[in-house]
Design a protein around this motif. Structure first.
Motif, mmCIF file in Angstrom:
data_model
loop_
_atom_site.group_PDB
_atom_site.id
_atom_site.type_symbol
_atom_site.label_atom_id
_atom_site.label_comp_id
_atom_site.label_asym_id
_atom_site.label_seq_id
_atom_site.Cartn_x
_atom_site.Cartn_y
_atom_site.Cartn_z
ATOM 1 N N ARG A 26 0.815 -1.228 0.000
ATOM 2 C CA ARG A 26 0.000 0.000 0.000
ATOM 3 C C ARG A 26 0.839 1.265 0.000
ATOM 4 O O ARG A 26 0.327 2.365 0.115
ATOM 5 C CB ARG A 26 -0.917 0.005 1.228
ATOM 6 C CG ARG A 26 -1.995 -1.051 1.173
ATOM 7 C CD ARG A 26 -2.838 -1.026 2.431
ATOM 8 N NE ARG A 26 -2.106 -1.499 3.588
ATOM 9 C CZ ARG A 26 -2.339 -1.110 4.841
ATOM 10 N NH1 ARG A 26 -3.265 -0.197 5.063
ATOM 11 N NH2 ARG A 26 -1.636 -1.603 5.841
ATOM 12 N N PHE A 27 2.152 1.090 -0.111
ATOM 13 C CA PHE A 27 3.066 2.236 -0.147
ATOM 14 C C PHE A 27 4.177 1.915 -1.140
ATOM 15 O O PHE A 27 5.322 1.630 -0.768
ATOM 16 C CB PHE A 27 3.632 2.482 1.257
ATOM 17 C CG PHE A 27 4.314 3.817 1.410
ATOM 18 C CD1 PHE A 27 3.572 4.981 1.502
ATOM 19 C CD2 PHE A 27 5.708 3.906 1.462
ATOM 20 C CE1 PHE A 27 4.209 6.195 1.656
ATOM 21 C CE2 PHE A 27 6.330 5.122 1.607
ATOM 22 C CZ PHE A 27 5.578 6.274 1.699
ATOM 23 N N LEU A 82 4.671 10.535 -1.104
ATOM 24 C CA LEU A 82 3.970 9.332 -1.542
ATOM 25 C C LEU A 82 2.691 9.158 -0.743
ATOM 26 O O LEU A 82 2.587 9.626 0.410
ATOM 27 C CB LEU A 82 4.861 8.098 -1.378
ATOM 28 C CG LEU A 82 6.215 8.167 -2.102
ATOM 29 C CD1 LEU A 82 7.025 6.907 -1.814
ATOM 30 C CD2 LEU A 82 6.022 8.343 -3.601
ATOM 31 N N ARG A 83 1.729 8.474 -1.358
ATOM 32 C CA ARG A 83 0.424 8.259 -0.737
ATOM 33 C C ARG A 83 0.393 6.911 -0.037
ATOM 34 O O ARG A 83 0.698 5.877 -0.625
ATOM 35 C CB ARG A 83 -0.675 8.298 -1.805
ATOM 36 C CG ARG A 83 -2.082 8.197 -1.275
ATOM 37 C CD ARG A 83 -2.519 9.493 -0.651
ATOM 38 N NE ARG A 83 -3.935 9.486 -0.290
ATOM 39 C CZ ARG A 83 -4.539 10.484 0.321
ATOM 40 N NH1 ARG A 83 -3.850 11.576 0.640
ATOM 41 N NH2 ARG A 83 -5.818 10.418 0.610
ATOM 42 N N ALA A 84 0.048 6.933 1.254
ATOM 43 C CA ALA A 84 -0.109 5.683 2.027
ATOM 44 C C ALA A 84 -1.584 5.328 2.053
ATOM 45 O O ALA A 84 -2.396 6.061 2.632
ATOM 46 C CB ALA A 84 0.431 5.854 3.440
ATOM 47 N N HIS A 85 -1.946 4.230 1.413
ATOM 48 C CA HIS A 85 -3.346 3.850 1.296
ATOM 49 C C HIS A 85 -3.781 3.020 2.499
ATOM 50 O O HIS A 85 -3.036 2.173 2.998
ATOM 51 C CB HIS A 85 -3.559 3.044 0.011
ATOM 52 C CG HIS A 85 -3.186 3.809 -1.228
ATOM 53 N ND1 HIS A 85 -3.992 4.769 -1.778
ATOM 54 C CD2 HIS A 85 -2.062 3.760 -2.001
ATOM 55 C CE1 HIS A 85 -3.410 5.278 -2.848
ATOM 56 N NE2 HIS A 85 -2.221 4.680 -3.008
ATOM 57 N N ALA A 86 -4.991 3.278 2.959
ATOM 58 C CA ALA A 86 -5.535 2.521 4.089
ATOM 59 C C ALA A 86 -5.896 1.100 3.636
ATOM 60 O O ALA A 86 -6.146 0.842 2.456
ATOM 61 C CB ALA A 86 -6.756 3.233 4.654
ATOM 62 N N TRP A 87 -5.917 0.204 4.622
ATOM 63 C CA TRP A 87 -6.270 -1.189 4.342
ATOM 64 C C TRP A 87 -7.789 -1.305 4.194
ATOM 65 O O TRP A 87 -8.542 -0.957 5.092
ATOM 66 C CB TRP A 87 -5.784 -2.091 5.477
ATOM 67 C CG TRP A 87 -6.036 -3.546 5.217
ATOM 68 C CD1 TRP A 87 -6.998 -4.330 5.754
ATOM 69 C CD2 TRP A 87 -5.300 -4.371 4.334
ATOM 70 N NE1 TRP A 87 -6.929 -5.590 5.288
ATOM 71 C CE2 TRP A 87 -5.874 -5.663 4.372
ATOM 72 C CE3 TRP A 87 -4.198 -4.163 3.490
ATOM 73 C CZ2 TRP A 87 -5.400 -6.728 3.631
ATOM 74 C CZ3 TRP A 87 -3.727 -5.229 2.768
ATOM 75 C CH2 TRP A 87 -4.325 -6.500 2.832
ATOM 76 N N ARG A 88 -8.238 -1.758 3.008
ATOM 77 C CA ARG A 88 -9.661 -1.805 2.725
ATOM 78 C C ARG A 88 -10.326 -3.055 3.257
ATOM 79 O O ARG A 88 -11.540 -3.145 3.256
ATOM 80 C CB ARG A 88 -9.882 -1.726 1.210
ATOM 81 C CG ARG A 88 -9.256 -0.510 0.538
ATOM 82 C CD ARG A 88 -9.735 0.770 1.183
ATOM 83 N NE ARG A 88 -9.101 1.949 0.567
ATOM 84 C CZ ARG A 88 -9.222 3.171 1.035
ATOM 85 N NH1 ARG A 88 -9.920 3.388 2.138
ATOM 86 N NH2 ARG A 88 -8.615 4.178 0.419
ATOM 87 N N GLY A 89 -9.540 -4.003 3.692
ATOM 88 C CA GLY A 89 -10.150 -5.255 4.147
ATOM 89 C C GLY A 89 -10.473 -5.273 5.618
ATOM 90 O O GLY A 89 -10.778 -6.332 6.179
ATOM 91 N N GLY A 90 -10.422 -4.147 6.267
ATOM 92 C CA GLY A 90 -10.715 -4.106 7.699
ATOM 93 C C GLY A 90 -9.435 -4.001 8.498
ATOM 94 O O GLY A 90 -8.332 -3.848 7.958
ATOM 95 N N GLY A 91 -9.546 -4.104 9.783
ATOM 96 C CA GLY A 91 -8.395 -3.975 10.645
ATOM 97 C C GLY A 91 -8.350 -2.617 11.312
ATOM 98 O O GLY A 91 -9.044 -1.688 10.918
ATOM 99 N N PRO A 92 -7.519 -2.487 12.354
ATOM 100 C CA PRO A 92 -7.447 -1.214 13.091
ATOM 101 C C PRO A 92 -6.820 -0.128 12.220
ATOM 102 O O PRO A 92 -5.975 -0.401 11.379
ATOM 103 C CB PRO A 92 -6.553 -1.560 14.284
ATOM 104 C CG PRO A 92 -5.713 -2.694 13.817
ATOM 105 C CD PRO A 92 -6.573 -3.497 12.892
ATOM 106 N N PRO A 93 -7.235 1.132 12.410
ATOM 107 C CA PRO A 93 -6.638 2.233 11.643
ATOM 108 C C PRO A 93 -5.198 2.475 12.068
ATOM 109 O O PRO A 93 -4.834 2.300 13.232
ATOM 110 C CB PRO A 93 -7.533 3.427 11.982
ATOM 111 C CG PRO A 93 -8.118 3.087 13.314
ATOM 112 C CD PRO A 93 -8.280 1.586 13.329
ATOM 113 N N LEU A 94 -4.386 2.878 11.097
ATOM 114 C CA LEU A 94 -2.987 3.163 11.348
ATOM 115 C C LEU A 94 -2.717 4.653 11.146
ATOM 116 O O LEU A 94 -3.554 5.409 10.657
ATOM 117 C CB LEU A 94 -2.102 2.319 10.428
ATOM 118 C CG LEU A 94 -2.233 0.797 10.617
ATOM 119 C CD1 LEU A 94 -1.348 0.074 9.615
ATOM 120 C CD2 LEU A 94 -1.882 0.389 12.037
#
Length: 551
Positions: free
Chosen positions: A162-163, A183-195
C-alpha cells in the motif's frame, strides 16, 4: 423507474418547495412580523416609503431585530475590537505558518542527515545496525523498490503493497544523491485497526549509497527478519526517512495555547483603550452639545466652550461660535428692523388718523380737496414704505440667479436720466455719460431700482446738477452718481447705508424719504456680486457702483 411528470421532478421545477406553500410565501418569516406572524403595520405607498429617511433601519426594527447601536463611543470600541481581532488573527495565522514551515524545514534537513547516517551504519565494515527511535520512521530498499529493512509503522504499508516505492534504473544514481518525495499511504480496505498514515501523503527524504555487496544486504535483511529472496551485489541502495510533523505540530499547538489567552486579552485591551480614548475625545463634543441645548432665542450671547487641543473639535467649536455670532447679529438686525419699521409706520398712520378724526369732527369747515390730498399723500407714503420693506425681506434671502440675463447699464442709465428729466423738469439737471456698452448679468428690474434709488438720493440733495458716468474695463463695470450738494462727511459714509438712517440735514420725512433707499441699493449691488460705496469728491456726494462685467 417512472419518469417524472411536468409538475414533478427536481426541487427547482414546478411544484417544488420554492413554489406555493413554500417558506417564502405569505406568513413566512421574511414578510411582515417576526417568526411567521402577520404584521399589524399599515400599508405604505412605495413612493412614500422610498422617500422616508432611515427606511432601512425602520424595516429592520419592524422585524424585531435589535436597534442600531447609537453610541459613537461603543461603535468605535466595537470597530476597534473587530479590527484588532482581524489583525491579531491574521498575525496568529502568519506566525503559525512561519513556525510550522521553519520546523518542517528543520525536520527535512535532519531527515537528510539521518538517511545518510542510516546507510553508513547499516553497511559499516564488520557489520552495523541502523539507528532506531520512537521519532524515526525509515526504509532501506533497493533501486527497484524492494524493501531490505523497515522501521516504524510505515512497514505495515510497505510490506502490504500500500506504499509503493519509486524505481530507479541501474546507474541512474550516484553515491551521495539526495531527494525528497511525497507518496500516498493507502488505508487497508479489508478491515483492521486504523494506522497512523492511512490515506495520507507522506513526505520522504531519500539518500543513495555507493556499491553494496550481496552479503551486506543479506546480513541486514536477516537482522531485521525481512529476508525473502537471495540478494545480489548492488550499485546503489536507498535509505528513505519519513519527515514527521510531530515537532512542528507540537510547536504550533504550544503557540495556539499561548494565543488562546493572549489574543482575547489583546482584543479586550484595544477595545477598552478605544472606549477610553473615544470618550476623552468626545467629551468636548458633549460639552458643546449641552451648551447648544441651553442656548435659546433670548440667550444668543452665550457661546460654546472651545477646547485647547487645536484639533477638529476645536475647529468645530470655533465654527459653531462663528455661526452663533452671525445668528445673533441676524436676530439683532431683524429686531432693529422690526422696531424701526414699526416706528416709521407709526408717523404716516398717526398723520392719517389725525386727518380723518379732524375731518369727522368738523365736516363743515373742511377743505375737502385739500383733506383728500393729504390723506392720499399719507397712503402713498405707507405704500412706498411697505414696498421697500417687502423688497428688503426678499433681498435677505439668498438669490439663486435664476432668470438673470445680460443688461446694458449704459442704456439703463440713459433711460433713467431721460425719464427723470421728463417727469421732474423743475428738479436738478441730470446728465448721463457712457464710453460704450457696459453689459452685466442680472435682474433688469432690480438693477433699475438700484439706479433709481441712487438718482432719488442725488436729486434730494443736489443743488442744480446730477451726473451719471458709466465706464467699463476688462472685468468690471463702474457707475458713478455725483451731485453738487452738501456731500457726505467721511464719518457718515458707512452709516448712510444702514436701514432707516437719515443724516441731520435730511431728518424731515417729507424730503428725506423712508431711509431705506441706500440700504436697498447696497443690498441689490451685493446680490449681483458687486459693491456700492460713498467715495471722496471735491464737491457734493459721489456714489460708486462696481459690478462684474458680463463676458
Amino acid at each position: 423507474m417512472r419518469s417524472p411528470g411536468p409538475a414533478r421532478g427536481r426541487w427547482w421545477r414546478a411544484g417544488g418547495w420554492w413554489r406555493a406553500g413554500g417558506w417564502w410565501r405569505a406568513g413566512g418569516w421574511w414578510r411582515a412580523g417576526r417568526w411567521g406572524r402577520r404584521s399589524r403595520w399599515p400599508a405604505v405607498p412605495r413612493a412614500v416609503w422610498e422617500s422616508t429617511p432611515g427606511r432601512h433601519w425602520i424595516a429592520v426594527q419592524a422585524r424585531g431585530v435589535p436597534r442600531r447601536i447609537e453610541s459613537v463611543r461603543l461603535r468605535a470600541a466595537l470597530a476597534s475590537a473587530l479590527a484588532a481581532a482581524l489583525v491579531f488573527g491574521l498575525g496568529a495565522l502568519w506566525m503559525r505558518s512561519e513556525i510550522y514551515d521553519t520546523r518542517m524545514d528543520a525536520a527535512r534537513r535532519q531527515a537528510a542527515v539521518t538517511a545518510q547516517n542510516l546507510l553508513t551504519d547499516a553497511f559499516r565494515e564488520g557489520g552495523g545496525r541502523p539507528a532506531t527511535s520512537d521519532r524515526l520512521e525509515w526504509i532501506i530498499a533497493l533501486t527497484d523498490g524492494t524493501p531490505v529493512a523497515v522501521y516504524g509503522e510505515i512497514g505495515a504499508y510497505v510490506y502490504s503493497g500500500r506504499f509503493p516505492l519509486p524505481r530507479f534504473g541501474v546507474g541512474d544514481l550516484e553515491p551521495g544523491w539526495r531527494s525528497e518525495f511525497t507518496l500516498r499511504a493507502h488505508a487497508w480496505r479489508g478491515g483492521g485497526p486504523p494506522l497512523r498514515f492511512d490515506d495520507q501523503n507522506v513526505r520522504l527524504v531519500a539518500a543513495a549509497s555507493g556499491k553494496v555487496t550481496a552479503a551486506q544486504l543479506t546480513s541486514l535483511a536477516e537482522g531485521w527478519g525481512t529476508l525473502q529472496e537471495p540478494f545480489v551485489n548492488q550499485t546503489n541502495v536507498l535509505a528513505y526517512v519519513v519527515v514527521l510533523p510531530d515537532e512542528a505540530e507540537a510547536a504550533v499547538a504550544a503557540l495556539d495555547r499561548a494565543l488562546l489567552g493572549v489574543v482575547p486579552l489583546g482584543v479586550l485591551f484595544v477595545a477598552l483603550m478605544a472606549w477610553f480614548v473615544t470618550g476623552r475625545a468626545l467629551r468636548p463634543v458633549e460639552e458643546i452639545r449641552a451648551r447648544l441645548a441651553q442656548i435659546s432665542g433670548h440667550e444668543l450671547h452665550r457661546r460654546v466652550p472651545v477646547p485647547p487641543s487645536g484639533d477638529e473639535i476645536t475647529r468645530l467649536a470655533v465654527t459653531t461660535n462663528a455661526t452663533l455670532d452671525r445668528l445673533e447679529e441676524a436676530v439683532d438686525r431683524q429686531r432693529r428692523f422690526v422696531a424701526d419699521a414699526a416706528h416709521e409706520l407709526r408717523s404716516p398712520l398717526a398723520s392719517l388718523r389725525t386727518g380723518l378724526e379732524v375731518t369727522l369732527a368738523h365736516p363743515d369747515g373742511i377743505d375737502w380737496p385739500t383733506a383728500f390730498g393729504n390723506t392720499l399723500h399719507d397712503v402713498r407714503r405707507l405704500g412706498t414704505l411697505t414696498d421697500d420693506l417687502l423688497l428688503l425681506a426678499r433681498l435677505d434671502r439668498t438669490p439663486d440667479g435664476g432668470g438673470w440675463r445680460p443688461v446694458d447699464l449704459a442704456d439703463l442709465a440713459r433711460e433713467q436720466v431721460a425719464e427723470r428729466g421728463y417727469l421732474h423738469p423743475a428738479g436738478p439737471r441730470f446728465t448721463a455719460r457712457a464710453d460704450g456698452p457696459a453689459v452685466v448679468t442680472g435682474d433688469e428690474s432690480h438693477l433699475g431700482r438700484l439706479l433709481r434709488n441712487l438718482l432719488d438720493n442725488a436729486a434730494r440733495h443736489a443743488t442744480s446738477e446730477v451726473t451719471v458716468t458709466v465706464t467699463g474695463d476688462d472685468g468690471h463695470v463702474t457707475v458713478v452718481v455725483a451731485d453738487d450738494g452738501p456731500g457726505v462727511a467721511p464719518a457718515d459714509r458707512d452709516r448712510i447705508f444702514e436701514r432707516f438712517t437719515r443724516l441731520d440735514a435730511a431728518r424731515d420725512r417729507d424730503s428725506g424719504g423712508t431711509g431705506l433707499g441706500l440700504a436697498i441699493a447696497r443690498d441689490l449691488a451685493a446680490q449681483h456680486g458687486g459693491t456700492l460705496r460713498a467715495t471722496d469728491s471735491p464737491r457734493g456726494a459721489r456714489f460708486q457702483l462696481e459690478l462684474p462685467r458680463s463676458l
